[in-house]
Write an enzyme that holds these catalytic residues in place. Structure first.
Site, PDB file in Angstrom:
ATOM      1  CG  ASP A   9     -65.170 -36.195  22.367  1.00  0.00           C
ATOM      2  OD1 ASP A   9     -65.591 -35.202  21.750  1.00  0.00           O
ATOM      3  OD2 ASP A   9     -65.917 -36.971  22.996  1.00  0.00           O
ATOM      4  CB  SER A  34     -73.017 -38.732  22.927  1.00  0.00           C
ATOM      5  OG  SER A  34     -73.145 -37.383  22.611  1.00  0.00           O
ATOM      6  CG  HIS A  37     -68.525 -36.999  20.364  1.00  0.00           C
ATOM      7  ND1 HIS A  37     -68.435 -37.205  21.727  1.00  0.00           N
ATOM      8  CD2 HIS A  37     -69.848 -37.117  20.056  1.00  0.00           C
ATOM      9  CE1 HIS A  37     -69.636 -37.421  22.226  1.00  0.00           C
ATOM     10  NE2 HIS A  37     -70.509 -37.384  21.233  1.00  0.00           N
TER      11      HIS A  37
END
Length: 356
Positions: free
Chosen positions: A304, A143, A333
């Site tokens: 995700d 991320s 995610h």
């Protein structure tokens, strides 16, 4: 230190002795970096590994990625000198909105200047120079951490041997920017927000909790929520999913700062590896990705919805020496923080892209 209860005793601190200039031109004085390290740096200084954390993470990578540490694991302290630092703008020991401004003697708060992913990476580079690290075997993160890994490859190509961006894109999408803005608006709508000039004993916790509830909904998946919660009620006759999200929102307010959330989500929205490197059009974006020469392990999570796999496929297609690997999970995610055994196996199996 305001959030000291959430900073491990093993955390170390480095304070810069010179001003740190941001991309914006603003200058921070007396910047402090909180970091953790594992293993020993070799004589050549070339066995470094850098772990980059996500939005609300800390330098304690052996806590949130514990199954990846150890002999025969992705992060082996017997082989590598592993570093994880709290990012610039955070609230876990590195200078950010909760830090005392040396000029005013009060917390920076909303006056903390705008920062970028590149500012975060440049500060990490200062820390690594202080630690004597000459080169990094690999830089890895999920991320927001993945954004940092991409910028490392471009800002310091001679220092980074390989990178592993996980569940991330080369530039923040309208989808992500819109979600971030909705979360920020929840914070702004809290009466305690006070234009960002709230006191730390009366923060906009209700707004921050709602922002976290929104975020958590994008960190998981339809399958994840349906399987775990369905239409169940909890003992208070709320839907179980509602209780779960409220609990997650409340937990974040106990350990995170609203101005910090605003600063970091804005930095993420500004993520674009082609920004100011070339003219802002598609072909130039592609050429910037094409200039990354390091072996690159791109990890996509099939469920995700925040950074959908099409974005990792794009990275793998445009970075010349890239391998796309799939983390198959129903968790969405956050699978890179949940299905850690599978992630460790992916890293171990792709050692030609994550150089050991």
């Amino acid at each position: 230190m305001i959030y000291s209860d959430f900073i491990s005793p093993q955390t170390q601190f480095y304070q810069l002795t010179v001003p740190f200039q941001l991309e914006s031109g603003k200058v921070l004085i007396g910047v402090q970096v909180a970091y953790r390290s594992w293993g020993e740096l070799n004589a050549q200084g070339d066995n470094g590994v850098l772990i980059c954390h996500a939005l609300t993470g800390s330098a304690d990578a052996d806590d949130w990625w514990e199954p990846l540490f150890g002999s025969g694991k992705a992060f082996n302290p017997d082989r590598d000198f592993i570093v994880c630092s709290n990012i610039l703008g955070s609230c876990y020991g590195t200078t950010g909105p909760t830090t005392i401004n040396p000029t005013t003697r009060k917390p920076y708060g909303v006056s903390f200047p705008k920062i970028t992913i590149r500012d975060m990476v440049r500060l990490q580079a200062v820390l690594l120079e202080y630690l004597g690290v000459q080169s990094l075997r690999f830089v890895i993160g999920g991320s927001l951490g993945g954004m940092q890994s991409l910028e490392w490859a471009l800002l310091y190509p001679d220092k980074v041997k390989s990178i592993a961006p996980i569940a991330v894109s080369g530039r923040h999408s309208a989808w992500c920017i819109g979600l971030s803005e909705a979360q920020r608006q929840a914070i702004y709508a809290d009466p305690n927000w006070q234009g960002g000039n709230y006191t730390l004993d009366a923060p906009p916790n209700q707004g921050l909790a709602v922002a976290r509830m929104m975020a958590m909904s994008t960190y998981r998946s339809w399958d994840s929520f349906t399987t775990r919660f369905g239409r169940q009620y909890d003992p208070s006759e709320k839907f179980a999913i509602a209780s779960y999200l409220q609990h997650q929102g409340q937990k974040l307010t106990e350990r995170f700062d609203a101005n910090t959330y605003i600063i970091l989500t804005h930095a993420m929205d500004g993520h674009d590896i082609a920004r100011d490197r070339t003219a802002p059009n598609l072909s130039d974006y592609e050429s910037v990705l094409g200039s990354i020469q390091q072996p690159t392990l791109v990890v996509a999570i099939d469920s995700d919805i925040l950074y959908p796999p099409v974005e990792q496929q794009e990275l793998a297609n445009l970075i010349p020496n890239a391998q796309l690997s799939w983390l198959k999970s129903t968790h969405g995610h956050d699978a890179f923080l949940i299905d850690m055994a599978a992630l460790n196996e992916i890293i171990q199996q792709n050692h030609e892209f994550v150089l050991f």
